[in-house]
Design a protein around this motif. Structure first.
Motif, PDB file in Angstrom:
ATOM      1  N   GLY A 114     -48.198  13.849  48.693  1.00  0.00           N
ATOM      2  CA  GLY A 114     -49.282  13.945  49.658  1.00  0.00           C
ATOM      3  C   GLY A 114     -50.344  14.969  49.354  1.00  0.00           C
ATOM      4  O   GLY A 114     -51.428  14.928  49.943  1.00  0.00           O
ATOM      5  N   CYS A 115     -50.073  15.882  48.433  1.00  0.00           N
ATOM      6  CA  CYS A 115     -51.060  16.914  48.077  1.00  0.00           C
ATOM      7  C   CYS A 115     -51.549  16.764  46.643  1.00  0.00           C
ATOM      8  O   CYS A 115     -52.103  17.701  46.077  1.00  0.00           O
ATOM      9  N   GLY A 116     -51.316  15.604  46.037  1.00  0.00           N
ATOM     10  CA  GLY A 116     -51.772  15.387  44.673  1.00  0.00           C
ATOM     11  C   GLY A 116     -50.622  15.373  43.684  1.00  0.00           C
ATOM     12  O   GLY A 116     -49.588  14.764  43.930  1.00  0.00           O
ATOM     13  N   THR A 117     -50.812  16.069  42.559  1.00  0.00           N
ATOM     14  CA  THR A 117     -49.780  16.057  41.524  1.00  0.00           C
ATOM     15  C   THR A 117     -48.490  16.709  42.003  1.00  0.00           C
ATOM     16  O   THR A 117     -48.510  17.677  42.760  1.00  0.00           O
ATOM     17  N   ALA A 118     -47.364  16.165  41.532  1.00  0.00           N
ATOM     18  CA  ALA A 118     -46.046  16.674  41.916  1.00  0.00           C
ATOM     19  C   ALA A 118     -45.482  17.627  40.869  1.00  0.00           C
ATOM     20  O   ALA A 118     -44.264  17.802  40.782  1.00  0.00           O
ATOM     21  N   ALA A 119     -46.349  18.260  40.091  1.00  0.00           N
ATOM     22  CA  ALA A 119     -45.890  19.132  39.002  1.00  0.00           C
ATOM     23  C   ALA A 119     -44.947  20.231  39.487  1.00  0.00           C
ATOM     24  O   ALA A 119     -44.028  20.637  38.777  1.00  0.00           O
ATOM     25  N   GLY A 120     -45.165  20.737  40.688  1.00  0.00           N
ATOM     26  CA  GLY A 120     -44.335  21.819  41.205  1.00  0.00           C
ATOM     27  C   GLY A 120     -43.092  21.360  41.938  1.00  0.00           C
ATOM     28  O   GLY A 120     -42.265  22.195  42.346  1.00  0.00           O
ATOM     29  N   THR A 121     -42.922  20.065  42.075  1.00  0.00           N
ATOM     30  CA  THR A 121     -41.803  19.538  42.866  1.00  0.00           C
ATOM     31  C   THR A 121     -40.427  19.816  42.277  1.00  0.00           C
ATOM     32  O   THR A 121     -39.498  20.160  43.028  1.00  0.00           O
ATOM     33  N   PRO A 122     -40.200  19.697  40.956  1.00  0.00           N
ATOM     34  CA  PRO A 122     -38.832  19.911  40.459  1.00  0.00           C
ATOM     35  C   PRO A 122     -38.291  21.302  40.742  1.00  0.00           C
ATOM     36  O   PRO A 122     -37.106  21.452  41.077  1.00  0.00           O
ATOM     37  N   ALA A 123     -39.123  22.320  40.642  1.00  0.00           N
ATOM     38  CA  ALA A 123     -38.662  23.679  40.924  1.00  0.00           C
ATOM     39  C   ALA A 123     -38.268  23.813  42.386  1.00  0.00           C
ATOM     40  O   ALA A 123     -37.272  24.477  42.718  1.00  0.00           O
ATOM     41  N   LEU A 124     -39.005  23.151  43.261  1.00  0.00           N
ATOM     42  CA  LEU A 124     -38.689  23.223  44.679  1.00  0.00           C
ATOM     43  C   LEU A 124     -37.440  22.406  45.002  1.00  0.00           C
ATOM     44  O   LEU A 124     -36.591  22.838  45.781  1.00  0.00           O
ATOM     45  N   LEU A 125     -37.299  21.231  44.408  1.00  0.00           N
ATOM     46  CA  LEU A 125     -36.110  20.419  44.654  1.00  0.00           C
ATOM     47  C   LEU A 125     -34.845  21.120  44.184  1.00  0.00           C
ATOM     48  O   LEU A 125     -33.794  21.007  44.822  1.00  0.00           O
ATOM     49  N   LEU A 168     -32.815  23.073  46.671  1.00  0.00           N
ATOM     50  CA  LEU A 168     -31.864  22.489  47.621  1.00  0.00           C
ATOM     51  C   LEU A 168     -30.442  22.960  47.356  1.00  0.00           C
ATOM     52  O   LEU A 168     -29.613  22.978  48.266  1.00  0.00           O
ATOM     53  N   LEU A 169     -30.167  23.347  46.111  1.00  0.00           N
ATOM     54  CA  LEU A 169     -28.826  23.803  45.746  1.00  0.00           C
ATOM     55  C   LEU A 169     -28.796  25.300  45.494  1.00  0.00           C
ATOM     56  O   LEU A 169     -27.871  25.813  44.846  1.00  0.00           O
ATOM     57  N   ALA A 203     -37.143  24.039  50.375  1.00  0.00           N
ATOM     58  CA  ALA A 203     -37.052  22.805  49.593  1.00  0.00           C
ATOM     59  C   ALA A 203     -37.004  21.577  50.509  1.00  0.00           C
ATOM     60  O   ALA A 203     -37.625  20.546  50.219  1.00  0.00           O
ATOM     61  N   LEU A 204     -36.275  21.692  51.628  1.00  0.00           N
ATOM     62  CA  LEU A 204     -36.202  20.584  52.585  1.00  0.00           C
ATOM     63  C   LEU A 204     -37.577  20.301  53.178  1.00  0.00           C
ATOM     64  O   LEU A 204     -37.971  19.140  53.328  1.00  0.00           O
ATOM     65  N   ARG A 205     -38.321  21.356  53.486  1.00  0.00           N
ATOM     66  CA  ARG A 205     -39.677  21.167  54.021  1.00  0.00           C
ATOM     67  C   ARG A 205     -40.568  20.473  53.002  1.00  0.00           C
ATOM     68  O   ARG A 205     -41.418  19.653  53.355  1.00  0.00           O
ATOM     69  N   HIS A 206     -40.373  20.790  51.724  1.00  0.00           N
ATOM     70  CA  HIS A 206     -41.179  20.153  50.681  1.00  0.00           C
ATOM     71  C   HIS A 206     -40.874  18.663  50.603  1.00  0.00           C
ATOM     72  O   HIS A 206     -41.779  17.848  50.371  1.00  0.00           O
ATOM     73  N   LEU A 207     -39.603  18.300  50.779  1.00  0.00           N
ATOM     74  CA  LEU A 207     -39.242  16.883  50.803  1.00  0.00           C
ATOM     75  C   LEU A 207     -39.974  16.155  51.930  1.00  0.00           C
ATOM     76  O   LEU A 207     -40.502  15.048  51.749  1.00  0.00           O
ATOM     77  N   ASP A 208     -39.982  16.774  53.108  1.00  0.00           N
ATOM     78  CA  ASP A 208     -40.636  16.152  54.261  1.00  0.00           C
ATOM     79  C   ASP A 208     -42.146  16.066  54.069  1.00  0.00           C
ATOM     80  O   ASP A 208     -42.775  15.063  54.400  1.00  0.00           O
TER      81      ASP A 208
END
Length: 239
Positions: free
Chosen positions: A28-39, A42-43, A53-58
């Motif tokens: 929703g904010c464009g490129t997901a380049a930063g997503t793996p570090a946030l995901l 979760l662990l 991380a949960l908020r980033h998923l939502d």
């Protein structure tokens, strides 16, 4: 990369994070380049990192219930980590409920699966749109058997919050042609557990699922008659 390997099994979660070109994916904010570090958070051992991380998923990965290209790969990752003991941590979800992270992740899977179920397809057709013309939605549909396999491990979970979340996630997943045969097995649990939940949205999911599977719903504790789409879901692709 493909979502499933040659054996039809989801890859190792670490490989999903490291082996995916997230910069080429969008949320929703464009490129997901930063997503793996946030995901990966979760662990984490820190509950604050897990909650972030949960908020980033939502949002932005599933912003306003939309299916993006990053949503597909995030869903595959979530499915692979559900059994990890670290998802038993208590976190606050987007509604402020304190519940096991595993239950919150199952709720997220439910939200994603609902956006590609038969009722979603019917709604889109009413406004002149076709779900099959949206590649990310088609990918989520193809992923449903793997998602159900992950979810089904918790259909009899001793923690009621986790069990209810798993049942609610299973309902839209069983719209997959490959999974229709599972409906008869889940019907008693959906009727006896989910339909009597204290969670209104779970009761709605139970009634909606049982009705679409051809079962009577008048005997449910409180049959819901609201229009699922009254909540303001997008009518423009991506959904």
């Amino acid at each position: 990369m493909t979502i499933t390997d040659v054996d039809g099994l989801l890859p190792d979660p670490r490989h999903l994070l490291a082996g995916t070109d997230w910069a080429s994916l969008e949320h929703g904010c464009g490129t997901a380049a930063g997503t793996p570090a946030l995901l990966a958070g979760l662990l984490a051992d820190d509950v604050g990192t897990q909650a972030r991380a949960l908020r980033h998923l939502d949002d932005p990965v599933h912003h306003q219930n939309t299916i993006y290209s990053a949503t597909v790969h995030a869903a595959a990752y979530v499915a692979k980590i559900l059994r990890d003991p670290r998802t038993g941590t208590l976190v606050a979800d987007r509604d402020g409920r304190v519940l096991p992270l595993r239950a919150a992740l199952l709720d997220w899977v439910k939200s994603v699966a609902t956006e590609v179920d038969s009722e979603a397809e019917t709604h889109m057709a009413r406004v002149g749109l076709c779900l099959d013309e949206h590649p990310a939605s088609v990918q989520i549909r193809a992923l449903r058997p793997d998602l159900f396999q992950a979810v089904s491990a918790f259909l009899h979970a001793p923690d009621l919050a986790v069990q209810e979340a798993a049942l609610a996630a299973a309902v839209p997943l069983l719209d997959a042609p490959e999974l229709i045969g599972q409906r008869a097995l889940l019907t008693p649990l959906v009727r006896d557990v989910l339909a009597s939940s204290d969670n209104r949205s779970y009761r709605f999911s139970a009634g909606r699922g049982l009705k679409s599977w051809g079962h009577e719903t008048r005997s449910l504790p409180d049959e819901q008659n609201e229009d699922l789409w009254a909540g303001g879901c997008s009518s423009e692709p991506p959904f």
